[in-house]
Scaffold this motif. Structure first.
Motif, PDB file in Angstrom:
ATOM      1  N   ILE A 190       8.188  -7.088 -32.142  1.00  0.00           N
ATOM      2  CA  ILE A 190       8.602  -7.703 -30.882  1.00  0.00           C
ATOM      3  C   ILE A 190       9.010  -6.604 -29.897  1.00  0.00           C
ATOM      4  CG2 ILE A 190      10.420  -9.113 -29.833  1.00  0.00           C
ATOM      5  CD1 ILE A 190      10.297 -10.946 -32.171  1.00  0.00           C
ATOM      6  N   ASP A 191       8.650  -6.792 -28.628  1.00  0.00           N
ATOM      7  CA  ASP A 191       8.910  -5.756 -27.620  1.00  0.00           C
ATOM      8  C   ASP A 191      10.384  -5.694 -27.232  1.00  0.00           C
ATOM      9  OD1 ASP A 191       9.427  -7.383 -25.013  1.00  0.00           O
ATOM     10  OD2 ASP A 191       7.663  -8.301 -25.901  1.00  0.00           O
ATOM     11  N   VAL A 192      10.744  -4.649 -26.479  1.00  0.00           N
ATOM     12  CA  VAL A 192      12.152  -4.394 -26.162  1.00  0.00           C
ATOM     13  C   VAL A 192      12.775  -5.516 -25.346  1.00  0.00           C
ATOM     14  CG1 VAL A 192      12.073  -1.893 -26.366  1.00  0.00           C
ATOM     15  CG2 VAL A 192      11.406  -2.953 -24.211  1.00  0.00           C
ATOM     16  N   GLY A 193      12.012  -6.109 -24.426  1.00  0.00           N
ATOM     17  CA  GLY A 193      12.556  -7.206 -23.629  1.00  0.00           C
ATOM     18  C   GLY A 193      12.833  -8.428 -24.472  1.00  0.00           C
ATOM     19  N   ALA A 194      11.898  -8.780 -25.348  1.00  0.00           N
ATOM     20  CA  ALA A 194      12.076  -9.939 -26.223  1.00  0.00           C
ATOM     21  C   ALA A 194      13.195  -9.695 -27.234  1.00  0.00           C
ATOM     22  CB  ALA A 194      10.771 -10.256 -26.941  1.00  0.00           C
ATOM     23  N   LYS A 195      13.312  -8.449 -27.708  1.00  0.00           N
ATOM     24  CA  LYS A 195      14.408  -8.132 -28.629  1.00  0.00           C
ATOM     25  C   LYS A 195      15.753  -8.442 -27.977  1.00  0.00           C
ATOM     26  CE  LYS A 195      12.458  -4.505 -31.596  1.00  0.00           C
ATOM     27  NZ  LYS A 195      12.582  -3.103 -32.045  1.00  0.00           N
ATOM     28  N   ALA A 196      15.923  -8.016 -26.724  1.00  0.00           N
ATOM     29  CA  ALA A 196      17.193  -8.248 -26.024  1.00  0.00           C
ATOM     30  C   ALA A 196      17.489  -9.741 -25.933  1.00  0.00           C
ATOM     31  CB  ALA A 196      17.136  -7.618 -24.632  1.00  0.00           C
ATOM     32  N   GLU A 197      16.441 -10.548 -25.711  1.00  0.00           N
ATOM     33  CA  GLU A 197      16.630 -11.999 -25.627  1.00  0.00           C
ATOM     34  C   GLU A 197      17.070 -12.566 -26.975  1.00  0.00           C
ATOM     35  OE1 GLU A 197      12.792 -13.187 -24.330  1.00  0.00           O
ATOM     36  OE2 GLU A 197      12.996 -12.228 -22.366  1.00  0.00           O
ATOM     37  N   ILE A 198      16.460 -12.080 -28.055  1.00  0.00           N
ATOM     38  CA  ILE A 198      16.795 -12.584 -29.392  1.00  0.00           C
ATOM     39  C   ILE A 198      18.204 -12.147 -29.790  1.00  0.00           C
ATOM     40  CG2 ILE A 198      16.216 -12.356 -31.845  1.00  0.00           C
ATOM     41  CD1 ILE A 198      13.254 -12.405 -30.936  1.00  0.00           C
ATOM     42  N   PRO A 209      14.100  -9.945 -38.010  1.00  0.00           N
ATOM     43  CA  PRO A 209      13.917 -10.895 -36.905  1.00  0.00           C
ATOM     44  C   PRO A 209      13.135 -10.353 -35.721  1.00  0.00           C
ATOM     45  CG  PRO A 209      16.163 -10.066 -36.918  1.00  0.00           C
ATOM     46  CD  PRO A 209      15.521  -9.593 -38.198  1.00  0.00           C
ATOM     47  N   THR A 210      13.117  -9.037 -35.526  1.00  0.00           N
ATOM     48  CA  THR A 210      12.432  -8.492 -34.347  1.00  0.00           C
ATOM     49  C   THR A 210      11.222  -7.644 -34.721  1.00  0.00           C
ATOM     50  OG1 THR A 210      13.853  -6.530 -34.233  1.00  0.00           O
ATOM     51  CG2 THR A 210      14.590  -8.481 -33.046  1.00  0.00           C
TER      52      THR A 210
END
Length: 494
Positions: free
Chosen positions: A425-433, A421-422
């Motif tokens: 994807i960057d660290v900020g977007a990962k946290a959101e997902i 799923p990640t």
């Protein structure tokens, strides 16, 4: 080391939306320079300007101190610039060799010299320790093997400037180490490498410098050894991330999905598992072990040859994806461009595609309702876009992945299968997902998550099942998680 490339004051807008604001970037010969930033920060746009896909609106590009104009990819190639794209651009009906030498085929008597091309490809693959048949059609290869072919293609061009955009996103740890050896050899020959990655361990292992972009601006450049993890993350996201994997209180309920003895010859064998409400179940294994093949059969992409599927205690027949969707199962594929999105279609229409029945009166689409629901879910996922009317192909890879998530979140399924799923994807977007995943299971729903990143699998899963060479080889509850133990089970039947 001498400066090989210098990009100064680079500016670029799309449809009146500025995406690069006076960006500076330089690359030294014989070095690896990491280019990092959140999805939509401008990394791919900056590199697409360098390889001639986009024309800059302002600024200058110099190679070896001489200002140059790069009007097309052909011009970039002549200047010794090559790029390995994060999103694969292979021709699936052509062979490995034909893809590597596409547009550069060896010619004899006015015709393509296939014998020489296959021989050159075999020698190239052997040099790179890539074990593939040059005559195999690309469409028959795993995504991981297609990625290796893209790497070989770039190396074959003898580029002086080589851009690697998430080159390890689909390959195994063993193949990653092989890639590092290739990079070290290229450095010795004086090649300058731009390395785009969200994986911190890779950046610290293989790069010499780091430049951070945020919202289309140059934020910082450091020698890699001087930049701490916290410095990099804070520069990328503009804030401190206190938790990589957000905590949640798991409330595991009754079984929602059961697989009994699922088998498809050559892909997976005798797979049995139980998924509970409120649970994130990790599915771990080496590339080619059969993880993706198992969930694709569950979703109806391929046929289950034997075995049974039960939802809420009732046996169901899933022969096509529509059967899975009707039974409340969604699938976030690992191949977002090939399987997850319709690239020429708008962001809004991609988001609502599985929900057309609910958003229409059987004759017309309820446009206002579609717009309202689309904007709500895209806002929740923080998709960076000028307008939801734009074609989804114009988004960065990470924002495209968010659109794939959005279309299934809107459908409100009971079970979501997340396959990598990640990835990219960057660290900020990962946290959101991760936060969205936690909120999803907190509603009493459930997730099956395939991840090749062990820290992610261990950080997000309540339970992990391991597949080795197409068979289940181990099961671990959260308090039993150990990377060594899980990897031992992943190798069990190899």
């Amino acid at each position: 080391m001498s400066v090989l490339l210098e990009m100064k004051d680079i500016q670029k807008s799309f449809y009146g939306n500025p995406v690069l604001h006076a960006v500076d970037f330089s690359l030294e010969a014989g070095s690896v320079h990491a280019l990092m930033g959140e999805n939509g920060a401008g990394k791919s746009t900056l590199m697409n300007i360098l390889i001639g896909i986009h024309k800059r609106d302002g600024g200058t590009i110099s190679i070896d101190g001489q200002e140059v104009e790069i009007d097309s990819p052909a011009v970039a190639q002549k200047m010794g610039i090559a790029m390995i794209h994060q999103e694969l651009s292979t021709v699936v009906e052509m062979s490995v060799a034909e893809n590597i030498y596409l547009g550069r085929e060896p010619v004899k008597h006015g015709l393509i010299d296939y014998k020489q091309m296959y021989q050159q490809t075999e020698e190239l693959l052997q040099m790179l320790h890539i074990h593939l048949n040059p005559r195999t059609k690309m469409g028959r290869l795993r995504v991981a093997d297609q990625q290796l072919v893209e790497i070989a293609k770039a190396v074959s061009q003898n580029a002086r400037i080589l851009i690697m955009d998430e080159p390890t996103s689909s390959i195994t740890d063993r193949e990653v180490e092989n890639l590092y050896n290739i990079i070290r050899d290229l450095k010795k020959s004086g090649t300058g490498i731009v390395y785009i990655s969200h994986k911190m361990d890779e950046v610290y292992t293989i790069t010499d410098k780091i430049t951070i972009l945020r919202d289309g601006e140059s934020i910082a450049t450091w020698n890699t050894q001087e930049a701490t993890h916290d410095m990099v993350v804070k520069a990328m996201v503009g804030r401190e991330l206190t938790e990589q994997y957000p905590k949640r209180e798991s409330k595991i309920g009754e079984p929602i999905l059961e697989l009994k003895h699922l088998t498809r010859e050559g892909e997976f064998e005798d797979i049995s598992l139980t998924l509970h409400r409120g649970e994130i179940l990790g599915l771990v294994g080496l590339v080619g072990a059969g993880r993706t093949e198992t969930v694709q059969a569950l979703f109806g992409v391929t046929k289950i040859e034997s075995g049974e599927v039960f939802l809420n205690g009732k046996k169901v027949e899933i022969k096509k994806p529509i059967d899975a969707i009707k039974n409340g199962i969604a699938y976030v594929t690992e191949d977002r461009k090939g399987e997850g999105l319709v690239l020429p279609m708008s962001i809004a229409h991609n988001t609502t595609l599985p929900s057309m029945q609910e958003l229409s009166n059987k004759v017309f689409i309820k446009s206002l309702e579609e717009k309202t629901k689309t904007e709500k879910i895209l806002s929740e996922l923080k998709v960076k876009m000028a307008s939801s009317k734009l074609a989804v192909k114009n988004l960065s890879g990470g924002n495209q992945q968010k659109v794939v998530l959005a279309k299934w979140m809107m459908k409100d399924p009971d079970v979501i299968i997340f396959d990598e799923p990640t990835r990219g994807i960057d660290v900020g977007a990962k946290a959101e997902i991760y936060k969205l995943m936690n909120e999803f299971v907190a509603k009493g729903k459930a997730i099956i998550m395939i991840s090749s990143e062990m820290p992610e699998a261990m950080g997000m899963s309540d339970r992990i099942l391991v597949i080795s060479n197409h068979k289940l080889s181990g099961e671990f509850n959260r308090d039993e998680f150990s990377q060594d133990s899980i990897m031992t089970m992943a190798m069990r039947y190899m």
